[in-house]
Scaffold this active site. Sequence first.
Site, PDB file in Angstrom:
ATOM      1  CE  LYS A 212    -101.112-120.561 -77.976  1.00 16.97           C
ATOM      2  NZ  LYS A 212     -99.776-120.730 -78.558  1.00 16.97           N
ATOM      3  CD  GLU A 218    -106.659-106.384 -82.139  1.00 15.00           C
ATOM      4  OE1 GLU A 218    -106.703-107.088 -81.107  1.00 15.00           O
ATOM      5  OE2 GLU A 218    -105.605-105.881 -82.561  1.00 15.00           O
ATOM      6  CD  GLU A 359     -96.889-113.154 -85.642  1.00  8.47           C
ATOM      7  OE1 GLU A 359     -97.602-112.219 -86.054  1.00  8.47           O
ATOM      8  OE2 GLU A 359     -97.362-114.178 -85.144  1.00  8.47           O
ATOM      9  CG  HIS A 390    -100.843-106.845-116.045  1.00  6.07           C
ATOM     10  ND1 HIS A 390    -100.826-106.458-117.360  1.00  6.07           N
ATOM     11  CD2 HIS A 390    -100.948-108.200-116.060  1.00  6.07           C
ATOM     12  CE1 HIS A 390    -100.944-107.524-118.136  1.00  6.07           C
ATOM     13  NE2 HIS A 390    -101.015-108.597-117.369  1.00  6.07           N
ATOM     14  CE  LYS A 518    -102.078-110.706 -79.457  1.00 12.74           C
ATOM     15  NZ  LYS A 518    -102.444-112.070 -79.162  1.00 12.74           N
TER      16      LYS A 518
HETATM   17  C1  G6Q Z   1     -99.273-115.877 -84.030  1.00 14.71           C
HETATM   18  C2  G6Q Z   1     -99.379-114.728 -83.171  1.00 14.71           C
HETATM   19  C3  G6Q Z   1    -100.578-113.856 -83.412  1.00 14.71           C
HETATM   20  C4  G6Q Z   1    -101.885-114.429 -82.873  1.00 14.71           C
HETATM   21  C5  G6Q Z   1    -102.939-113.344 -82.880  1.00 14.71           C
HETATM   22  C6  G6Q Z   1    -104.245-113.820 -82.314  1.00 14.71           C
HETATM   23  O1  G6Q Z   1     -98.404-116.699 -83.963  1.00 14.71           O
HETATM   24  O2  G6Q Z   1     -99.298-115.117 -81.846  1.00 14.71           O
HETATM   25  O3  G6Q Z   1    -100.760-113.561 -84.764  1.00 14.71           O
HETATM   26  O4  G6Q Z   1    -102.298-115.525 -83.608  1.00 14.71           O
HETATM   27  O5  G6Q Z   1    -102.476-112.248 -82.160  1.00 14.71           O
HETATM   28  O6  G6Q Z   1    -104.100-114.301 -81.014  1.00 14.71           O
HETATM   29  P1  G6Q Z   1    -105.233-115.119 -80.321  1.00 14.71           P
HETATM   30  O7  G6Q Z   1    -105.490-116.346 -81.096  1.00 14.71           O
HETATM   31  O8  G6Q Z   1    -104.744-115.411 -78.944  1.00 14.71           O
HETATM   32  O9  G6Q Z   1    -106.462-114.241 -80.305  1.00 14.71           O
END
Ligand code: G6Q
Length: 559
Positions: A212, A218, A359, A390, A518
């Site tokens: 996003k 990462e 979350e 199990h 982050k």
């Molecule tokens: C979800 C969080 C988080 C996010 C990841 C990846 O609601 O905001 O899990 O999706 O940190 O973020 P990006 O899509 O920005 O890489």
Amino acid sequence: MPKKNELPTLTELPAYQALENHFKLISQLKMRHLFATDEKRVEKFSIKNKSILLDYSKNRIVDETIPLLCNLAREVNLESWRDRMFAGDKINNTENRAVLHTALRNQTNEAVFVDGKDVMPEVNATLDKIEVFSEKVRGGIWKGFTDKAITDIVNIGIGGSDLGPKMVYHALKPYHHKELTVHFLSNVDGAQIDDILEDLDQETTLFIVASKTFTTQETITNAHIAREWFLQSGADDEQISKHFVAVSTNLEAAAEFGIDTDNVFEFWDWVGGRYSLWSAIGLSVVLAVGMENYKKLLGGAHAMDNHFKETPLEENMPVIMALLGVWYNNFFGAESHGILPYDDYLRDLPFYLQQADMESNGKSVDRNGKKVDYVTGPIIWGTSGINGQHAFYQAIHQGTQMIPSDFIASILTHNSHQDQHDIMMANALAQTEALMKGRTLDETYTDIVENINDIEDIEDRIHHMVFEGNNPTNTLLLTKLTPHSLGMLIALYEHKIFVQGIIWNLNSFDQWGVELGKKLAKKIHAEIGQAETVTGHDSSTNALINYYRSVVYKGAIDD
Ligand code: G6Q
């Protein structure tokens, strides 16, 4: 009492206090007794909504409980909050954003406005763009740099850009394109990228960089390594566009990375990361199952949206599931909630819901920034049902904590092993029965005497074999796991989480805990690479950083 001009908090509401009184009256009642004395219990406490049946009769409730819980929902203005969400109001107050994952599956195409602009045209335009692209890849028309068709897709993303598409991809296995495999790369641990790339061929691999923000360390690190790996094949920079596409709200950063803007699939800040599988983040799913099936998934979610919007609270599936959760968390003191799918294709559902729920509602400050004085989101955990039996079911049956659980199963299977399916279903149903009924001392004696030869020392052992029961469960039966029913199931949980957030007066749509994570590692990462001894943290963290460095960079290895 609330101070003058201050809104009452949850525990001060009359409906909450009425529930406290109700709890005192009924908390000791045994479900086995309630079943024995009311033939209509199942009829009263189940809801059928298209292909999903929710049986919530095995809960610690009587006739008055649901109306009292619904009073609480009304006192916190649930219906008005729900309508505000669907209308695009900026209910994510700490980020000043609308919350409109529902617009992504709005198959009526009625206008949905954010800041006075109808978002539906851009939602539909992105879907069209995805369809054109996915058809090319699925049809073998999209060629790699040596003119070969794509066989493997690697979705590089983490959190919301990984868990949703991964869960849906595995859930819809019977609908997969037979010549395309999707791999999910999320961890920055180099072991994962090595494992995935080991079997892949640069000429036939397509990478989706799904982020996003397009700043997540990462994901961007993995994307760079993937690009290096790709270029090792002898391909040149120009050919990257045939093998890398992106999904993001940050078109600029994607372009900077070198991804052709024509190959960037957009979404918008009003889609939360963990609610984004309905957006272009679902690209990997579309590539695997095709747009027609993906639209059925959206259609299922849309059907659940309509149910949530239009059904009275007392018969509203997500509302009932949410209120039962509140009943156990806030009154019985339950601290966790089990997700137990008896369908191997749903094996990733617990992980997906862990993020969606924890979350969203794992928060201790309310929407007004005030520390809450009541319990909020539970710990969500679980695994595929039969395997869990199990492993950890012992604690659900006989441990000291109450663990309300959802048993989720599909009546019709996609495979031809009907006998196996019957065994699995029998297990699921037997577990919910046993958790509800338990086994009394008398029943245990009868069972034991019938089944063992040596009853000499039975007195010492018998108490270990008694089950108190009265453990609450919901049973969710899907007629069959299809794109449509899966869409319904996911949206059911999304709305359940929303309702609980409203009851607990939380903003379920921000994630400051994740944002902190982050930031934190960046400082230590820089320190690991520097020459001087690290001294700027607490003594434990300093020592651990310095020890790590001494082994990795100075070779101080013990046996
Ligand atoms: C979800 C969080 C988080 C996010 C990841 C990846 O609601 O905001 O899990 O999706 O940190 O973020 P990006 O899509 O920005 O890489």
